[in-house]
Design a protein around this motif. Structure first.
Motif, PDB file in Angstrom:
ATOM      1  N   LEU A  81       0.842  -1.189   0.000  1.00 55.45           N
ATOM      2  CA  LEU A  81       0.000   0.000   0.000  1.00 55.45           C
ATOM      3  C   LEU A  81       0.878   1.241   0.000  1.00 55.45           C
ATOM      4  O   LEU A  81       1.864   1.300   0.744  1.00 55.45           O
ATOM      5  N   PHE A 103       0.537  -1.401  -5.174  1.00 54.50           N
ATOM      6  CA  PHE A 103       1.583  -1.803  -6.106  1.00 54.50           C
ATOM      7  C   PHE A 103       2.137  -3.132  -5.608  1.00 54.50           C
ATOM      8  O   PHE A 103       1.671  -3.659  -4.592  1.00 54.50           O
ATOM      9  N   GLU A 129      11.887   3.072   3.651  1.00 62.39           N
ATOM     10  CA  GLU A 129      10.523   3.170   4.180  1.00 62.39           C
ATOM     11  C   GLU A 129      10.299   2.047   5.192  1.00 62.39           C
ATOM     12  O   GLU A 129      10.272   0.874   4.826  1.00 62.39           O
ATOM     13  N   GLU A 131       8.047  -0.337   7.405  1.00 63.78           N
ATOM     14  CA  GLU A 131       6.660  -0.792   7.232  1.00 63.78           C
ATOM     15  C   GLU A 131       6.340  -2.021   8.089  1.00 63.78           C
ATOM     16  O   GLU A 131       7.165  -2.914   8.249  1.00 63.78           O
ATOM     17  N   ASP A 160      10.386  -1.157   2.787  1.00 67.52           N
ATOM     18  CA  ASP A 160      10.020  -0.944   1.380  1.00 67.52           C
ATOM     19  C   ASP A 160      11.073  -0.031   0.748  1.00 67.52           C
ATOM     20  O   ASP A 160      10.890   1.180   0.663  1.00 67.52           O
ATOM     21  N   LYS A 179      10.089  -0.116  -7.105  1.00 64.66           N
ATOM     22  CA  LYS A 179       9.862  -0.770  -5.814  1.00 64.66           C
ATOM     23  C   LYS A 179      10.354  -2.209  -5.761  1.00 64.66           C
ATOM     24  O   LYS A 179      10.399  -2.787  -4.672  1.00 64.66           O
ATOM     25  N   GLY A 248       2.472   0.249   4.240  1.00 64.92           N
ATOM     26  CA  GLY A 248       2.737   1.675   4.059  1.00 64.92           C
ATOM     27  C   GLY A 248       3.703   2.206   5.101  1.00 64.92           C
ATOM     28  O   GLY A 248       4.015   1.524   6.086  1.00 64.92           O
ATOM     29  N   THR A 249       4.180   3.434   4.873  1.00 66.87           N
ATOM     30  CA  THR A 249       5.241   3.975   5.724  1.00 66.87           C
ATOM     31  C   THR A 249       4.863   5.316   6.333  1.00 66.87           C
ATOM     32  O   THR A 249       4.124   6.092   5.728  1.00 66.87           O
TER      33      THR A 249
HETATM   34 MN    MN Z   1       5.907   1.891   1.043  1.00 67.04          MN
END
Ligand code: MN
Length: 286
Positions: A81, A103, A129, A131, A160, A179, A248-249
Protein backbone atom coordinates in the motif's frame (compact mmCIF):
# COMPACT_ATOMS: atom_id res chain seq x y z
CA UNK A 1 5.35 -17.93 18.85
CA UNK A 2 7.96 -16.63 16.48
CA UNK A 3 9.08 -18.29 13.25
CA UNK A 4 12.10 -17.84 11.06
CA UNK A 5 13.32 -19.37 7.84
CA UNK A 6 16.99 -20.28 7.82
CA UNK A 7 19.12 -21.13 4.81
CA UNK A 8 20.53 -24.65 5.12
CA UNK A 9 22.50 -26.84 2.72
CA UNK A 10 19.21 -28.62 2.04
CA UNK A 11 17.30 -25.42 1.24
CA UNK A 12 15.15 -23.01 3.27
CA UNK A 13 13.84 -24.53 6.50
CA UNK A 14 11.17 -23.30 8.87
CA UNK A 15 12.38 -22.95 12.44
CA UNK A 16 11.10 -21.80 15.76
CA UNK A 17 13.30 -20.22 18.38
CA UNK A 18 13.84 -22.52 21.33
CA UNK A 19 16.14 -21.61 24.23
CA UNK A 20 18.47 -19.50 22.13
CA UNK A 21 18.62 -21.91 19.20
CA UNK A 22 16.65 -22.14 15.99
CA UNK A 23 15.04 -25.57 15.91
CA UNK A 24 13.71 -26.98 12.65
CA UNK A 25 9.97 -27.52 12.99
CA UNK A 26 10.01 -30.56 10.75
CA UNK A 27 12.87 -32.15 12.72
CA UNK A 28 10.87 -31.69 15.91
CA UNK A 29 7.82 -33.42 14.41
CA UNK A 30 8.17 -35.07 10.97
CA UNK A 31 4.47 -34.59 10.30
CA UNK A 32 4.91 -30.84 10.44
CA UNK A 33 5.92 -28.97 7.28
CA UNK A 34 9.35 -27.73 6.29
CA UNK A 35 8.29 -24.19 5.34
CA UNK A 36 6.66 -21.31 7.18
CA UNK A 37 4.20 -20.89 4.32
CA UNK A 38 2.93 -24.45 4.75
CA UNK A 39 2.81 -23.97 8.51
CA UNK A 40 0.62 -20.90 8.04
CA UNK A 41 -1.66 -22.83 5.70
CA UNK A 42 -2.29 -25.43 8.40
CA UNK A 43 -3.67 -22.80 10.76
CA UNK A 44 -3.16 -21.63 14.27
CA UNK A 45 -3.42 -25.10 15.85
CA UNK A 46 -0.52 -26.32 13.70
CA UNK A 47 1.57 -23.37 14.86
CA UNK A 48 0.82 -24.29 18.46
CA UNK A 49 1.64 -27.94 17.86
CA UNK A 50 4.92 -26.99 16.19
CA UNK A 51 5.84 -24.68 19.04
CA UNK A 52 5.22 -27.40 21.60
CA UNK A 53 7.29 -29.89 19.55
CA UNK A 54 10.40 -27.71 19.43
CA UNK A 55 12.10 -29.16 22.55
CA UNK A 56 12.11 -32.56 20.80
CA UNK A 57 13.84 -31.18 17.72
CA UNK A 58 17.12 -32.70 16.58
CA UNK A 59 18.11 -30.12 13.95
CA UNK A 60 19.26 -27.04 15.84
CA UNK A 61 21.11 -23.98 14.65
CA UNK A 62 23.13 -21.47 16.59
CA UNK A 63 21.75 -18.05 15.55
CA UNK A 64 25.35 -16.85 15.09
CA UNK A 65 25.98 -19.45 12.39
CA UNK A 66 22.93 -19.32 10.15
CA UNK A 67 21.73 -16.96 7.46
CA UNK A 68 18.16 -15.80 7.94
CA UNK A 69 15.96 -15.53 4.89
CA UNK A 70 12.71 -13.59 4.88
CA UNK A 71 10.33 -15.53 7.17
CA UNK A 72 8.25 -16.42 4.10
CA UNK A 73 10.87 -16.48 1.32
CA UNK A 74 8.51 -17.76 -1.38
CA UNK A 75 5.13 -16.01 -1.08
CA UNK A 76 2.70 -16.15 -3.96
CA UNK A 77 2.05 -12.43 -3.63
CA UNK A 78 3.67 -9.35 -2.17
CA UNK A 79 1.13 -6.54 -2.09
CA UNK A 80 2.04 -3.03 -1.00
CA UNK A 81 0.00 0.00 0.00
CA UNK A 82 1.23 3.48 -0.87
CA UNK A 83 0.60 6.65 1.15
CA UNK A 84 -1.14 4.77 3.93
CA UNK A 85 -0.03 7.00 6.83
CA UNK A 86 -1.85 10.30 7.04
CA UNK A 87 1.30 12.29 7.89
CA UNK A 88 3.34 10.66 5.12
CA UNK A 89 0.72 11.55 2.50
CA UNK A 90 0.89 15.14 3.71
CA UNK A 91 4.72 15.26 3.64
CA UNK A 92 4.77 14.10 0.00
CA UNK A 93 2.15 16.70 -0.99
CA UNK A 94 -0.30 14.00 -2.08
CA UNK A 95 -4.00 14.07 -1.20
CA UNK A 96 -5.20 11.63 1.51
CA UNK A 97 -6.23 8.54 -0.49
CA UNK A 98 -9.91 7.58 -0.45
CA UNK A 99 -9.10 4.02 -1.52
CA UNK A 100 -5.88 2.03 -1.01
CA UNK A 101 -3.10 2.74 -3.52
CA UNK A 102 -1.65 -0.62 -4.57
CA UNK A 103 1.58 -1.80 -6.11
CA UNK A 104 3.61 -5.01 -6.02
CA UNK A 105 7.01 -6.38 -5.32
CA UNK A 106 8.22 -9.76 -6.55
CA UNK A 107 9.65 -12.52 -4.31
CA UNK A 108 13.04 -11.91 -6.01
CA UNK A 109 13.19 -8.67 -4.00
CA UNK A 110 13.00 -10.45 -0.63
CA UNK A 111 15.97 -10.61 1.72
CA UNK A 112 16.13 -11.39 5.43
CA UNK A 113 17.62 -9.84 8.54
CA UNK A 114 21.27 -8.85 7.92
CA UNK A 115 20.85 -9.41 4.17
CA UNK A 116 22.49 -6.79 1.96
CA UNK A 117 20.47 -4.12 0.15
CA UNK A 118 22.15 -3.76 -3.27
CA UNK A 119 22.00 -0.29 -4.83
CA UNK A 120 21.15 -0.68 -8.52
CA UNK A 121 23.71 0.91 -10.83
CA UNK A 122 20.81 2.47 -12.79
CA UNK A 123 19.33 4.39 -9.82
CA UNK A 124 20.69 7.40 -7.96
CA UNK A 125 17.73 8.03 -5.62
CA UNK A 126 17.29 4.97 -3.40
CA UNK A 127 15.14 5.72 -0.37
CA UNK A 128 14.02 3.91 2.81
CA UNK A 129 10.52 3.17 4.18
CA UNK A 130 9.76 1.41 7.49
CA UNK A 131 6.66 -0.79 7.23
CA UNK A 132 4.56 -3.26 9.19
CA UNK A 133 4.09 -6.42 7.11
CA UNK A 134 0.93 -8.47 7.54
CA UNK A 135 1.33 -12.16 6.70
CA UNK A 136 -1.80 -13.99 5.60
CA UNK A 137 -2.61 -17.21 7.44
CA UNK A 138 -5.88 -18.64 6.21
CA UNK A 139 -6.57 -17.60 2.62
CA UNK A 140 -9.84 -16.40 1.17
CA UNK A 141 -11.78 -14.35 -1.36
CA UNK A 142 -14.38 -11.68 -0.58
CA UNK A 143 -13.41 -11.68 3.08
CA UNK A 144 -15.75 -9.45 5.11
CA UNK A 145 -14.06 -6.77 7.18
CA UNK A 146 -15.59 -8.19 10.37
CA UNK A 147 -13.85 -11.56 9.78
CA UNK A 148 -10.65 -10.20 8.23
CA UNK A 149 -8.44 -10.43 11.32
CA UNK A 150 -9.07 -14.20 11.43
CA UNK A 151 -7.05 -14.41 8.20
CA UNK A 152 -3.91 -12.83 9.67
CA UNK A 153 -1.27 -15.50 10.34
CA UNK A 154 1.28 -13.08 11.77
CA UNK A 155 3.29 -9.91 11.46
CA UNK A 156 6.84 -9.03 10.52
CA UNK A 157 9.02 -5.95 10.21
CA UNK A 158 9.48 -4.81 6.61
CA UNK A 159 11.45 -2.26 4.65
CA UNK A 160 10.02 -0.94 1.38
CA UNK A 161 13.25 0.13 -0.33
CA UNK A 162 12.30 2.54 -3.11
CA UNK A 163 14.21 3.90 -6.12
CA UNK A 164 12.43 7.25 -6.43
CA UNK A 165 13.84 8.05 -9.87
CA UNK A 166 12.30 4.83 -11.21
CA UNK A 167 9.15 5.09 -9.07
CA UNK A 168 8.15 8.64 -9.92
CA UNK A 169 9.73 9.66 -13.23
CA UNK A 170 8.72 6.89 -15.62
CA UNK A 171 5.77 7.00 -18.04
CA UNK A 172 2.28 6.24 -16.80
CA UNK A 173 2.90 7.19 -13.17
CA UNK A 174 3.69 3.54 -12.47
CA UNK A 175 5.37 2.76 -9.19
CA UNK A 176 6.29 -0.88 -9.46
CA UNK A 177 9.61 -0.61 -11.28
CA UNK A 178 11.06 1.57 -8.55
CA UNK A 179 9.86 -0.77 -5.81
CA UNK A 180 10.93 -4.24 -6.87
CA UNK A 181 14.61 -4.15 -7.72
CA UNK A 182 16.37 -7.22 -6.31
CA UNK A 183 16.90 -6.92 -2.52
CA UNK A 184 14.32 -4.10 -2.20
CA UNK A 185 12.06 -6.07 0.18
CA UNK A 186 13.88 -6.84 3.43
CA UNK A 187 11.54 -8.67 5.87
CA UNK A 188 12.25 -10.20 9.25
CA UNK A 189 13.90 -11.32 11.37
CA UNK A 190 10.88 -13.31 12.48
CA UNK A 191 7.23 -13.82 11.76
CA UNK A 192 5.37 -13.14 14.99
CA UNK A 193 2.18 -15.16 15.36
CA UNK A 194 -0.94 -12.99 15.06
CA UNK A 195 -2.27 -13.65 18.56
CA UNK A 196 1.03 -12.41 20.06
CA UNK A 197 0.17 -8.86 18.94
CA UNK A 198 -2.86 -7.69 20.87
CA UNK A 199 -3.40 -4.53 18.81
CA UNK A 200 -1.58 -4.13 15.47
CA UNK A 201 -2.92 -0.57 15.28
CA UNK A 202 -1.01 0.70 18.29
CA UNK A 203 2.63 -0.23 17.64
CA UNK A 204 5.58 2.14 17.69
CA UNK A 205 7.40 2.05 14.34
CA UNK A 206 10.76 3.68 13.70
CA UNK A 207 13.67 3.64 11.29
CA UNK A 208 17.29 4.50 12.05
CA UNK A 209 19.83 5.28 9.36
CA UNK A 210 23.37 4.81 10.70
CA UNK A 211 21.93 5.16 14.21
CA UNK A 212 20.03 8.40 13.52
CA UNK A 213 16.23 8.26 13.89
CA UNK A 214 14.65 9.14 10.53
CA UNK A 215 11.10 7.83 11.03
CA UNK A 216 9.29 7.60 14.37
CA UNK A 217 5.57 7.05 14.41
CA UNK A 218 2.83 4.59 15.32
CA UNK A 219 0.66 2.20 13.37
CA UNK A 220 -2.25 4.12 14.92
CA UNK A 221 -1.65 6.55 12.01
CA UNK A 222 -2.64 3.98 9.35
CA UNK A 223 -5.35 5.30 7.03
CA UNK A 224 -6.50 1.83 5.85
CA UNK A 225 -6.23 -0.56 8.76
CA UNK A 226 -5.41 -4.24 8.53
CA UNK A 227 -8.99 -5.50 8.45
CA UNK A 228 -10.13 -2.95 5.87
CA UNK A 229 -7.08 -3.67 3.72
CA UNK A 230 -7.67 -7.44 3.73
CA UNK A 231 -11.35 -6.96 2.87
CA UNK A 232 -10.44 -4.56 0.05
CA UNK A 233 -7.71 -6.74 -1.46
CA UNK A 234 -9.76 -9.93 -1.31
CA UNK A 235 -12.35 -8.35 -3.57
CA UNK A 236 -9.69 -8.39 -6.29
CA UNK A 237 -7.76 -11.63 -5.83
CA UNK A 238 -7.69 -14.70 -3.61
CA UNK A 239 -5.41 -14.20 -0.65
CA UNK A 240 -3.21 -17.24 -0.03
CA UNK A 241 -1.35 -18.44 3.08
CA UNK A 242 1.99 -16.65 3.27
CA UNK A 243 1.01 -13.68 1.12
CA UNK A 244 2.71 -10.51 2.39
CA UNK A 245 1.05 -7.13 2.70
CA UNK A 246 3.34 -4.12 3.17
CA UNK A 247 1.04 -1.63 4.89
CA UNK A 248 2.74 1.67 4.06
CA UNK A 249 5.24 3.98 5.72
CA UNK A 250 5.12 6.89 8.18
CA UNK A 251 6.73 10.33 7.61
CA UNK A 252 10.45 11.00 7.49
CA UNK A 253 11.48 9.32 4.24
CA UNK A 254 14.61 10.59 2.48
CA UNK A 255 12.91 12.20 -0.51
CA UNK A 256 10.86 14.53 1.72
CA UNK A 257 13.97 15.96 3.40
CA UNK A 258 15.75 19.13 2.38
CA UNK A 259 18.19 18.29 0.98
CA UNK A 260 16.96 14.76 0.17
CA UNK A 261 18.72 11.81 1.81
CA UNK A 262 19.51 8.79 -0.39
CA UNK A 263 20.96 5.47 0.68
CA UNK A 264 24.66 4.97 -0.08
CA UNK A 265 27.08 2.07 0.16
CA UNK A 266 28.11 1.42 3.75
CA UNK A 267 24.84 2.65 5.28
CA UNK A 268 23.10 0.53 7.92
CA UNK A 269 19.30 0.72 8.14
CA UNK A 270 17.37 -0.55 11.15
CA UNK A 271 13.59 -0.79 11.21
CA UNK A 272 12.01 -1.52 14.57
CA UNK A 273 8.38 -2.22 15.38
CA UNK A 274 7.29 -2.55 18.97
CA UNK A 275 6.64 -6.19 19.86
CA UNK A 276 7.43 -7.40 16.35
CA UNK A 277 11.20 -7.05 16.06
CA UNK A 278 14.22 -5.24 14.73
CA UNK A 279 15.28 -5.68 11.10
CA UNK A 280 18.81 -4.59 10.20
CA UNK A 281 20.30 -4.44 6.72
CA UNK A 282 23.44 -2.87 5.36
CA UNK A 283 23.71 -1.24 1.94
CA UNK A 284 26.21 -2.17 -0.75
CA UNK A 285 26.92 -0.83 -4.24
CA UNK A 286 25.59 -2.87 -7.16
MN1 MN B 1 5.91 1.89 1.04
Amino acid sequence: MRWVTVKTEFGPKACGVWQGEYVEVNAADPELPTTVRELLALGFEAQERAWEALPRGAARHDPANVELLAPVPNPQKIICLGLNYRDHAIETGAPIPEEPILFSKYPSALIGHEGKIVLPAVSHEVDFEAELVVVIGRGGKHIPKARAMEHVGGYAVGHDVSARDWQLHKPGKQWMAGKTFDTFAPVGPELVAAHTISDPHNLGIRLRLNGEVMQDSSTSQLIFRVDETIAYLSQIFTLEPGDLIFTGTPPGVGMARKPPVWLKAGDVVEVEIEGVGLLRNSVVAG
